[in-house]
Design a protein around this motif. Structure first.
Motif, mmCIF file in Angstrom:
data_model
loop_
_atom_site.group_PDB
_atom_site.id
_atom_site.type_symbol
_atom_site.label_atom_id
_atom_site.label_comp_id
_atom_site.label_asym_id
_atom_site.label_seq_id
_atom_site.Cartn_x
_atom_site.Cartn_y
_atom_site.Cartn_z
ATOM 1 N N TYR A 1 -30.783 65.325 -5.057
ATOM 2 C CA TYR A 1 -31.704 65.476 -6.191
ATOM 3 C C TYR A 1 -32.563 66.730 -6.080
ATOM 4 N N VAL B 1 -39.140 57.146 -7.194
ATOM 5 C CA VAL B 1 -40.037 57.455 -8.328
ATOM 6 C C VAL B 1 -39.588 58.692 -9.097
ATOM 7 N N ASP C 1 -40.136 58.565 -2.749
ATOM 8 C CA ASP C 1 -38.855 59.215 -3.046
ATOM 9 C C ASP C 1 -38.445 60.066 -1.841
ATOM 10 N N SER D 1 -36.663 62.790 -2.171
ATOM 11 C CA SER D 1 -36.490 64.177 -2.593
ATOM 12 C C SER D 1 -37.838 64.880 -2.760
ATOM 13 N N GLY E 1 -40.227 59.553 1.420
ATOM 14 C CA GLY E 1 -39.661 58.611 2.375
ATOM 15 C C GLY E 1 -38.450 57.914 1.801
ATOM 16 N N ASP E 2 -37.814 57.160 2.646
ATOM 17 C CA ASP E 2 -36.602 56.433 2.257
ATOM 18 C C ASP E 2 -36.994 55.062 1.726
ATOM 19 N N PHE F 1 -34.004 52.712 -13.082
ATOM 20 C CA PHE F 1 -32.923 53.651 -13.414
ATOM 21 C C PHE F 1 -31.910 53.763 -12.282
ATOM 22 N N ALA G 1 -31.645 53.346 -9.134
ATOM 23 C CA ALA G 1 -31.778 54.045 -7.846
ATOM 24 C C ALA G 1 -31.138 53.255 -6.706
HETATM 25 C C1 LIG Z 1 -31.877 58.081 -11.021
HETATM 26 S S1 LIG Z 1 -33.288 58.725 -10.208
HETATM 27 C C2 LIG Z 1 -34.560 57.655 -10.872
HETATM 28 C C3 LIG Z 1 -35.905 58.331 -10.888
HETATM 29 C C4 LIG Z 1 -36.990 57.572 -11.653
HETATM 30 N N1 LIG Z 1 -37.240 56.253 -11.080
HETATM 31 C C5 LIG Z 1 -36.602 57.428 -13.111
HETATM 32 O O1 LIG Z 1 -36.523 56.295 -13.573
HETATM 33 O O2 LIG Z 1 -36.382 58.441 -13.780
HETATM 34 C C6 LIG Z 1 -33.109 58.111 -8.557
HETATM 35 C C7 LIG Z 1 -34.196 58.582 -7.614
HETATM 36 O O3 LIG Z 1 -34.061 57.852 -6.393
HETATM 37 C C8 LIG Z 1 -34.271 58.744 -5.319
HETATM 38 N N2 LIG Z 1 -33.565 58.190 -4.157
HETATM 39 C C9 LIG Z 1 -32.228 58.016 -3.995
HETATM 40 N N3 LIG Z 1 -31.979 57.438 -2.812
HETATM 41 C C10 LIG Z 1 -33.177 57.252 -2.209
HETATM 42 C C11 LIG Z 1 -33.575 56.706 -0.963
HETATM 43 N N4 LIG Z 1 -32.689 56.207 -0.085
HETATM 44 N N5 LIG Z 1 -34.890 56.666 -0.678
HETATM 45 C C12 LIG Z 1 -35.808 57.157 -1.553
HETATM 46 N N6 LIG Z 1 -35.490 57.691 -2.734
HETATM 47 C C13 LIG Z 1 -34.188 57.726 -3.073
HETATM 48 C C14 LIG Z 1 -33.733 60.077 -5.791
HETATM 49 O O4 LIG Z 1 -34.277 61.159 -5.074
HETATM 50 C C15 LIG Z 1 -34.139 60.056 -7.262
HETATM 51 O O5 LIG Z 1 -35.391 60.649 -7.457
#
Ligand SMILES: C[S@@+](CC[C@H](N)C(=O)[O-])C[C@H]1O[C@@H](n2cnc3c(N)ncnc32)[C@H](O)[C@@H]1O
Length: 234
Positions: free
Chosen positions: A6, A43, A63, A65, A90-91, A108, A110
């Motif tokens: 991302y 987020v 997040d 990223s 963070g993860d 969304f 995630a």
């Molecule tokens: C599809 S986007 C959704 C963003 C936001 N929640 C929205 O509704 O627009 C997925 C998000 O999850 C984050 N993400 C994916 N895997 C993750 C992980 N293991 N830990 C934290 N964040 C993560 C990505 O960086 C990205 O910002």
């Protein structure tokens, strides 16, 4: 933390998701009903967190990223709600959050970035640990229809003006490799989908009781469609 797929599209994400608006009022309503604060896992750029903060609810946003978080922080400042947005890198399987809250969300899709049941169970346990007793985890996921796969497989489609998206589906592995490109960046990421029955089983295994499984953000009952929206109570 490793560089996230991302990061390369942080400057493109908001334009790419311009048409995704159907879930915002749903998550804002959930946040208001909870009384807050809310932990939003994944987020992103604050597509949901900023409207939630504008509605008066404090959001702790996690997040992986750094790029997405930077865009979110700027969006929060521009909207005048930076004081209600607490952003942490963070993860989502090990969120850097010690607070306990009445609502954890993962909007969304995630959770579809998790590639195995072990990772999903780790993430669900982590979400549960953030909740106060009786608190709720709310998230949405999808599982594609055959028509969707057949119509989109391997094709670059213009999702928004100047932003192209390509879906490469692997039915056997249940993976979607989603690629996006535009002037502001390009990237490719993998999503793993599950049937709703599997999500239900994982939630039960994690100690949640499922309060609702909606088929859309207007709270209609799930009826076998692609999207499912889960409300699970600790
Ligand atoms: C599809 S986007 C959704 C963003 C936001 N929640 C929205 O509704 O627009 C997925 C998000 O999850 C984050 N993400 C994916 N895997 C993750 C992980 N293991 N830990 C934290 N964040 C993560 C990505 O960086 C990205 O910002």
């Amino acid at each position: 933390m490793p560089v996230s797929a991302y990061d390369r599209i942080a400057g493109l994400y908001d334009a790419w998701s311009t048409g995704v608006v159907e879930d915002i009022s749903f998550y804002v309503e959930e946040a208001l009903a909870s009384g807050g604060p809310v932990v939003e896992l994944g987020v992103g750029t604050g597509r949901i967190a900023v409207p939630t903060a504008l509605a008066g609810v404090h959001v702790i946003g996690v997040d992986s990223s750094a790029g997405m978080l930077a865009v979110c922080a700027e969006a929060g400042r521009a909207a005048g709600v930076a004081d209600r947005l607490d952003l942490r890198r963070g993860d989502l399987r090990r969120p850097p959050v010690t607070e306990r809250v009445p609502l954890v969300t993962c909007p969304f899709r995630a959770y579809l970035h998790l590639g195995s049941d072990a990772e999903r169970l780790e993430a669900l346990a982590a979400a549960r640990a953030l909740l106060l007793d009786g608190g709720r985890l709310v998230f949405d996921v999808f599982a594609p229809s055959d028509e969707d796969i057949e119509e989109t497989h391997g094709l670059w489609l213009e999702r928004e003006p100047g932003i192209f998206e390509r879906a490469d589906w692997d039915r056997a592995a249940r993976t979607l490799t989603l690629s996006v490109r535009g002037d502001a960046g390009e990237s490719s990421m993998t999503l793993w989908w599950l049937e709703p029955q599997r999500w239900q089983a994982l939630l039960a295994e994690s100690g949640f009781s499922v309060e609702a499984c909606y088929g859309w953000f207007d709270r209609r009952s799930y009826d076998g469609g692609e999207d499912s929206v889960w409300v699970a109570r600790k």
